[in-house]
Design an enzyme around this catalytic site. Sequence first.
Site, mmCIF file in Angstrom:
data_model
loop_
_atom_site.group_PDB
_atom_site.id
_atom_site.type_symbol
_atom_site.label_atom_id
_atom_site.label_comp_id
_atom_site.label_asym_id
_atom_site.label_seq_id
_atom_site.Cartn_x
_atom_site.Cartn_y
_atom_site.Cartn_z
ATOM 1 N N TYR A 1 62.970 43.399 66.683
ATOM 2 C CA TYR A 1 63.485 42.859 65.420
ATOM 3 C C TYR A 1 64.313 41.622 65.743
ATOM 4 C CZ TYR A 1 65.033 43.260 60.548
ATOM 5 O OH TYR A 1 65.243 43.051 59.206
ATOM 6 N N TYR B 1 57.971 41.086 52.159
ATOM 7 C CA TYR B 1 59.266 41.482 52.744
ATOM 8 C C TYR B 1 59.126 42.594 53.764
ATOM 9 C CZ TYR B 1 59.154 45.507 49.561
ATOM 10 O OH TYR B 1 58.802 46.666 48.901
HETATM 11 N N1 LIG Z 1 62.793 41.641 54.223
HETATM 12 C C1 LIG Z 1 63.888 42.298 53.877
HETATM 13 O O1 LIG Z 1 64.954 41.737 53.639
HETATM 14 C C2 LIG Z 1 63.806 43.777 53.754
HETATM 15 C C3 LIG Z 1 64.839 44.485 53.159
HETATM 16 C C4 LIG Z 1 64.702 45.858 53.014
HETATM 17 C C5 LIG Z 1 63.575 46.502 53.513
HETATM 18 N N2 LIG Z 1 62.627 45.757 54.121
HETATM 19 C C6 LIG Z 1 61.396 46.363 54.624
HETATM 20 O O2 LIG Z 1 60.764 46.970 53.543
HETATM 21 C C7 LIG Z 1 60.007 48.064 54.016
HETATM 22 C C8 LIG Z 1 60.388 49.298 53.218
HETATM 23 O O3 LIG Z 1 61.729 49.641 53.509
HETATM 24 P P1 LIG Z 1 62.383 50.920 52.797
HETATM 25 O O4 LIG Z 1 63.732 51.153 53.357
HETATM 26 O O5 LIG Z 1 62.228 50.751 51.338
HETATM 27 O O6 LIG Z 1 61.387 52.027 53.341
HETATM 28 P P2 LIG Z 1 61.133 53.531 52.976
HETATM 29 O O7 LIG Z 1 61.918 53.952 51.785
HETATM 30 O O8 LIG Z 1 61.249 54.292 54.238
HETATM 31 O O9 LIG Z 1 59.583 53.537 52.529
HETATM 32 C C9 LIG Z 1 58.578 53.222 53.414
HETATM 33 C C10 LIG Z 1 57.341 52.841 52.602
HETATM 34 O O10 LIG Z 1 56.338 52.384 53.496
HETATM 35 C C11 LIG Z 1 55.106 53.044 53.164
HETATM 36 N N3 LIG Z 1 54.306 53.159 54.370
HETATM 37 C C12 LIG Z 1 54.658 53.740 55.533
HETATM 38 N N4 LIG Z 1 53.650 53.610 56.430
HETATM 39 C C13 LIG Z 1 52.670 52.946 55.790
HETATM 40 C C14 LIG Z 1 51.361 52.506 56.187
HETATM 41 N N5 LIG Z 1 50.899 52.721 57.406
HETATM 42 N N6 LIG Z 1 50.622 51.841 55.275
HETATM 43 C C15 LIG Z 1 51.079 51.605 54.033
HETATM 44 N N7 LIG Z 1 52.296 51.998 53.606
HETATM 45 C C16 LIG Z 1 53.069 52.655 54.485
HETATM 46 C C17 LIG Z 1 55.528 54.389 52.609
HETATM 47 O O11 LIG Z 1 54.504 54.901 51.823
HETATM 48 P P3 LIG Z 1 53.987 56.421 51.976
HETATM 49 O O12 LIG Z 1 54.895 57.237 51.090
HETATM 50 O O13 LIG Z 1 52.605 56.339 51.484
HETATM 51 O O14 LIG Z 1 54.100 56.788 53.427
HETATM 52 C C18 LIG Z 1 56.746 53.966 51.784
HETATM 53 O O15 LIG Z 1 56.317 53.431 50.558
HETATM 54 C C19 LIG Z 1 60.275 48.163 55.502
HETATM 55 O O16 LIG Z 1 59.285 47.449 56.194
HETATM 56 C C20 LIG Z 1 61.607 47.456 55.641
HETATM 57 O O17 LIG Z 1 61.828 46.952 56.930
HETATM 58 C C21 LIG Z 1 62.711 44.419 54.247
#
Ligand SMILES: NC(=O)c1ccc[n+]([C@@H]2O[C@H](COP(=O)([O-])OP(=O)(O)OC[C@H]3O[C@@H](n4cnc5c(N)ncnc54)[C@H](OP(=O)(O)O)[C@@H]3O)[C@@H](O)[C@H]2O)c1
Length: 401
Positions: free
Chosen positions: A93, A299
């Site tokens: 990261y 994102y």
């Molecule tokens: N850019 C930014 O500033 C920022 C900020 C916050 C978060 N993020 C990113 O956003 C993402 C989500 O974060 P979160 O905290 O909301 O996560 P989270 O609540 O843990 O949810 C994870 C999500 O990813 C899906 N997922 C997992 N493996 C997958 C795969 N192989 N193919 C498709 N979908 C998959 C899950 O769906 P299922 O239920 O189907 O497993 C779930 O919808 C992460 O990548 C995180 O790093 C980025």
Amino acid sequence: MLCNRSRKSLLPISGSRASLPLLRTPGNSLLRYSSVRHQSNRAVIYTENGDPTQVLRTLTYNPLPPPQSGTVNIKYLLAPINPADINVIQGVYPAKPTLTSLVEGQPNVFVGGNEGLGQITHVGPDVSGMSVGDWVVMTKPQAGTWSSARNVGAGDVLKLPRVDGLEEVHAATMTVNPPTAYNMLNDYVALQNGDWVVQNGANSAVGQAVIQIAASRGLKTLNLVRKRPDIGVLTEKLKALGATEVLSYDDLADRSLTQKIMKEWTAGKGFKLGLNCVSGPDTTAMARLLGQDAYLVSYGAMSKQPLSLPTSLFIFKNLTSAGFWQSRWYKMHPREDKESLMKTLVDLVAQRKLQAPEHEIVTIAAGDSDEVAGQKVRDIFGKISQGQYDKKVLLKFETTQ
Ligand SMILES: NC(=O)c1ccc[n+]([C@@H]2O[C@H](COP(=O)([O-])OP(=O)(O)OC[C@H]3O[C@@H](n4cnc5c(N)ncnc54)[C@H](OP(=O)(O)O)[C@@H]3O)[C@@H](O)[C@H]2O)c1
């Protein structure tokens, strides 16, 4: 207040040091772990990047000394484990934690955790506007929130307004996912009441925040998720949060359905904004639903697959594909903007328009030795990597303070 603690708790953890287990660090120094049960503070630490189920340990450390000028001591009430935290530990990261000294005379360590809710326990000289008992959240990335107590710069934390309805879980998860959702809905396209937004990973914590913040603004959302046996249950859950429609990625293969979506739902205009949490081919299919001059904002890349977009979308629809990173937003914006954003989100909580994510709190018991607590932490990461949690996991440290 520090001086009110028992003298015993201020003593270094040295009683049985010679018999404590050792860990060799990358620099080949030896780190000694405490087995004592009467610790005062504890942190989840690592000394080298790798698989969290291998490299994470817990480390006991002494009560904090009184804070120096411009700093405050805080105890962490709750701290979530977010997907990016795992990437940080793996060393893949862009944001890196700094090495920290927790135990005098022992090698420095990395303390895990980026986000969390702290409560001020001591205020140092030359700090204004902060008092003992205030709730604070981190604005400095990789603050090491998976710990029971830390000394932090007053400028590296923001005081959260305490409003009715704001619970610890809301506050502990307030600085990463809700602001990401809020900013992506605000910063790219001027959306009007009734406009449609499409997103994938809609059941993620970010996705759920998108649904709620969009609904609070009168926006409609098409929410895409992975197909699953209980998709009806998930659909109902997301609709209860304010989702307009919920479909699976597989549903987009049905051409008659996508035509209906474009013609009937968006009156032939297509979506103005698409939010991408997963990348891969499912996002290519989602991008085809975007209309003229739309934005696709990425994102996350949960599928771990690259994003491929048809060139025609750029040429004929003037698509803009952008990336959003909340950490960059924090870096680029002054403190007033951060305070204002937190206030906006806290107000949404107070208005019952922004719920805390579904969660499970894992308590690291004060009575556990570092060996037992460390194994417990590694087991949590094992379960996360195997997809055994479908909710946000938050760490809570019991302390003897
Ligand atoms: N850019 C930014 O500033 C920022 C900020 C916050 C978060 N993020 C990113 O956003 C993402 C989500 O974060 P979160 O905290 O909301 O996560 P989270 O609540 O843990 O949810 C994870 C999500 O990813 C899906 N997922 C997992 N493996 C997958 C795969 N192989 N193919 C498709 N979908 C998959 C899950 O769906 P299922 O239920 O189907 O497993 C779930 O919808 C992460 O990548 C995180 O790093 C980025």
